[in-house]
Design an enzyme around this catalytic site. Structure first.
Site: not given
Length: 333
Positions: A308, A303
């Site tokens: 993230e 990600k």
């Protein structure tokens, strides 16, 4: 298995806290080991973002309650015909008769501007019809997962309402959920509200550590941002004709690295306090346990951007990043 591991969620059962099993990484353990980890830690609920044969097979017979997504990439397909929806349900749900499916989330954070938005409601209708046709209508609720970004106003919570664009997208959805007594799923992240405006949104307010009332929305008083956000979502639902609906918090969490106010300590503090809090309800819905899914089980190196990658409660080697489970879930305060 030691006593602590076998009873981790048992004393907090009313809150029904689950964990999201994201797979956007190239270093995660095999699904059977992941399901065994859920069982070892007594995590009662799982969110799975797309059908995964290995995970669904491993879930069979475990009694873990499953929230399964129809991924956004499948919306056009299932919206196109009842036959397609029937096949989706047959291959991904009906086939796994010993999996404890609870919800099907048709789409995740579909935005009004997305090209797929036109397929959201028809896909929900057809998946619901297929679930009923498969004899599972009393077991499985069909919904969709939206985000806090759907709100145009959220402060104070009583002013919460959907933007005109989201109202147009979600209006038919809300009527559908009301008719079928299904909840709306809302991904709710105090982290992002704080990180986008750290000067105005104090860190302690976002982490459940504020020593006193921060916001009065007469007659209600708020001491944490999570309650503020959830009650704003309830206010928006009421204005949109969904006053009878429940909200399930389908994602929430705090990253441990990679961005504003990220640290292992902050992640531990948020998730620990959240799990202690959800049994209490919100000022608008006091005493009503909040069904909540922590994001996420593992750090996911696939990600972006950097923050993230660091939402996991566990490292990919299955080691806990911090001692959440004993402090929060075995000994809730």
């Amino acid at each position: 298995m030691n006593t602590t591991d076998s009873r981790l969620f048992s004393k907090n059962a009313g809150a029904d806290v689950g964990v999201c099993y994201g797979m956007m990484a190239d270093n995660l353990p095999p699904s059977p080991e992941v399901i065994a980890l859920f069982q070892q830690k007594n995590i009662p609920r799982m969110r799975l973002y797309a059908p995964d044969e290995a995970a669904l097979q491993a879930l069979g017979g475990t009694n873990i309650k499953l929230l399964l997504d129809v991924p956004n990439s499948d919306l056009q397909l299932v919206a196109a015909s009842e036959g397609n929806a029937d096949k989706w349900v047959q291959y991904n749900v009906k086939k796994y008769s010993n999996v404890n499916f609870q919800y099907i989330a048709v789409g995740n954070e579909v935005k009004p501007s997305d090209s797929l938005a036109q397929f959201l409601f028809p896909a929900m209708q057809k998946i619901h019809k297929a679930i009923v046709g498969a004899g599972l209508g009393n077991q499985i609720k069909v919904s969709t997962a939206t985000s806090f970004a759907a709100l145009g106003a959220s402060y104070p919570p009583s002013s919460g309402n959907f933007t005109p664009e989201y109202q147009q997208l979600l209006g038919p959805v809300i009527n559908f959920l009301r008719d079928n007594q299904a909840p709306l799923l809302v991904n709710t992240y105090p982290y992002f509200v704080h990180a986008e405006n750290p000067e105005s949104i104090p860190l302690d307010y976002a982490l459940f550590t504020s020593p006193s009332i921060v916001l009065t929305d007469a007659p209600l008083q708020y001491q944490n941002l999570f309650d503020t956000m959830l009650d704003a979502s309830y206010s928006a639902l009421e204005k949109a004709g969904g006053e009878s609906l429940d909200i399930v918090v389908s994602e929430t969490g705090w990253p441990s690295d990679g961005g504003q106010s990220t640290s292992v300590d902050n992640a531990r503090t948020y998730n620990t306090n959240l799990v202690r809090h959800v049994n209490q309800g919100t000022p608008k819905k006091p005493g009503k346990p909040i069904e909540t899914y922590l994001y996420a089980l593992f750090d996911e190196n696939g990600k972006d951007p950097a923050y993230e990658k660091h939402w996991g409660l566990f490292f990919p080697n299955k080691q806990e990043k911090y001692v959440l489970f004993v402090n929060a879930l075995f000994y809730p305060g």
